[in-house]
Design an enzyme around this catalytic site. Structure first.
Site, mmCIF file in Angstrom:
data_model
loop_
_atom_site.group_PDB
_atom_site.id
_atom_site.type_symbol
_atom_site.label_atom_id
_atom_site.label_comp_id
_atom_site.label_asym_id
_atom_site.label_seq_id
_atom_site.Cartn_x
_atom_site.Cartn_y
_atom_site.Cartn_z
ATOM 1 N NE ARG A 171 64.789 -7.112 -46.170
ATOM 2 C CZ ARG A 171 64.477 -7.856 -45.574
ATOM 3 N NH1 ARG A 171 65.090 -9.105 -45.235
ATOM 4 N NH2 ARG A 171 63.655 -7.487 -44.719
ATOM 5 C CE LYS A 216 58.581 0.450 -44.030
ATOM 6 N NZ LYS A 216 59.751 0.622 -45.006
ATOM 7 C CD GLU A 276 59.542 -0.334 -40.740
ATOM 8 O OE1 GLU A 276 59.797 1.030 -41.541
ATOM 9 O OE2 GLU A 276 60.237 -1.386 -41.766
ATOM 10 C CB SER A 289 56.374 1.352 -47.859
ATOM 11 O OG SER A 289 57.831 2.288 -46.870
ATOM 12 N NE ARG A 323 69.418 -6.975 -47.263
ATOM 13 C CZ ARG A 323 68.221 -5.808 -46.481
ATOM 14 N NH1 ARG A 323 67.965 -4.379 -47.040
ATOM 15 N NH2 ARG A 323 68.179 -6.538 -45.533
ATOM 16 C CB SER A 349 58.948 -6.157 -48.907
ATOM 17 O OG SER A 349 60.111 -6.221 -48.484
ATOM 18 N N GLY A 350 59.762 -7.233 -45.478
ATOM 19 C CA GLY A 350 60.049 -8.059 -44.253
ATOM 20 C C GLY A 350 61.118 -9.402 -44.328
ATOM 21 N N GLY A 351 61.468 -9.734 -45.902
ATOM 22 C CA GLY A 351 61.876 -11.420 -46.529
ATOM 23 C C GLY A 351 61.747 -11.480 -47.403
#
Ligand code: 5MM
Length: 343
Positions: A293, A219, A177, A290, A33, A261-263
């Site tokens: 990104r 999550k 999660e 939670s 990142r 959010s996973g992308g």
């Protein structure tokens, strides 16, 4: 099990309109990142970046907890205060990622299983002594025509449940999660089918391990099409499909569901969360965020390693957190993206 401790923690994490910041990127992920914004990943740049996030003025209006990486748990903010102490002083709970990453599960099509159960109880006691009140363990499932297999689903569910039981035994609230990856070409319908199987197996394993659902944070991923799928689901379709699957699989005893959010883009992640809360105000669980990104993308780009940009980066972080906080109560609209007034 110290129920009083678990109760006090979950009460703060599940507060309506607040969410959790995931700032627990592993060395490999944070390096990737930071490289994307032309910043070298060193112990000090990672510290400085995470310092920027947690010391954002007023961030405690929108963030109830921060998931830290082990490295950060033992680091100090610029004024010499250990990160967990700094967070507690701001009335934000410090959490800690305790899984040890992913390995290939033999006899599958290269599916992954999460490791980290060996010595976990001792580690939890050590993290707790450093101030951690909650923990996080992430299992990952990739969708293809034949995956996730039942073997991967059951093995990962078992890991999540054993981790959650160990956390509660140590007075730590577990974030459970199960992440269904969205970088494939699957449809939203296929994602729904997989999500139902995965969540069903997770709650079955939590039951077998006697995990008290009143003291966990779930999550999950949202139910959404893969990024390479040509049929892009609308916000309403994502909200409806996600709520349908959650209602089928998640007991009402679970106090809070905080999505990853996973992308998704920051805007998508906010709009989808908002749609769920706006569509169904009478849900059995709190529905919040939670994100890693979706909260950090803009502040990290603005900062890109330059201390002259700290204030602007903090403004961008605060703005994203505020918009998600509104989404967590179903009061966000697209038009706020530009005109949000910062608290
Ligand atoms: C911050 O990223 C977390 C850790 O991932 P790695 O161990 O692979 O570095 C990750 O578990 C994160 O908490 C969730 O995926 C949510 O983050 P996103 O970016 O999906 O909101």
């Amino acid at each position: 099990m110290n129920i009083k401790e678990l109760e006090a923690t979950i009460k703060k994490l599940a507060v309506k309109g607040k969410g959790i910041l995931a700032a627990d990127e592993s060395a490999a992920t944070i390096t990737k990142r930071l490289a994307a914004v032309n910043t070298e990943s060193t112990e000090e740049t990672r510290r400085a970046y995470r310092d920027l996030l947690v010391t954002t003025p007023n961030i405690n209006h929108y963030i109830a907890g921060v998931i830290l990486h082990e490295e950060t748990l033992f680091q100090k903010t610029l004024d010499g205060t250990p990160f967990p102490e700094k967070l507690k002083a701001l009335d934000i709970l410090p959490g800690i990622k305790v899984d040890k990453g992913l390995i290939i599960l033999p006899n599958t099509a290269d599916e992954q299983v999460t490791q980290g159960l060996d010595g976990l109880s001792e580690k939890l006691a050590e993290y707790k002594a450093k101030g951690a009140c909650f923990a996080k363990w992430r299992a990952v499932y990739a969708i293809s025509a034949n995956t996730p297999s039942m073997l991967a689903i059951k093995t990962n569910a078992e890991g999540l449940a054993r981790y959650a039981a160990a956390c509660q035994a140590n007075g730590i609230v577990p974030i459970v999660e199960p992440e269904i990856l969205i970088d494939s070409d699957h449809t939203i319908e296929r994602c729904a089918e997989v999500s139902e199987r995965v969540l069903h197996a997770v709650f079955n394993a939590l039951f077998r391990h006697k995990v008290q659902l009143e003291y966990i944070v779930l999550k999950p991923s949202m139910v959404i099409n893969g990024k390479k799928c040509s049929a892009k689901a609308t916000t309403e379709q994502v909200a409806l499909a996600t709520l349908t699957i959650l209602r089928r699989t998640v007991p009402a005893a679970v106090p809070t569901i905080n999505f990853l959010s996973g992308g998704q883009t920051p805007e998508e992640a906010t709009a989808n969360l908002n749609a769920m809360n706006a569509m169904s105000p009478q849900l059995p669980w709190n529905l919040s965020y939670s994100y890693a990104r979706a909260l950090q993308e803009y502040p990290m780009k603005i900062w890109h390693g330059d201390k002259n940009n700290i204030q602007a980066a903090q403004q961008a972080f605060l703005e994203r957190a505020k918009l998600n906080s509104l989404a967590a109560v179903g009061k966000y609209t697209n038009s706020m993206e530009k005109e949000v007034s910062l608290a």
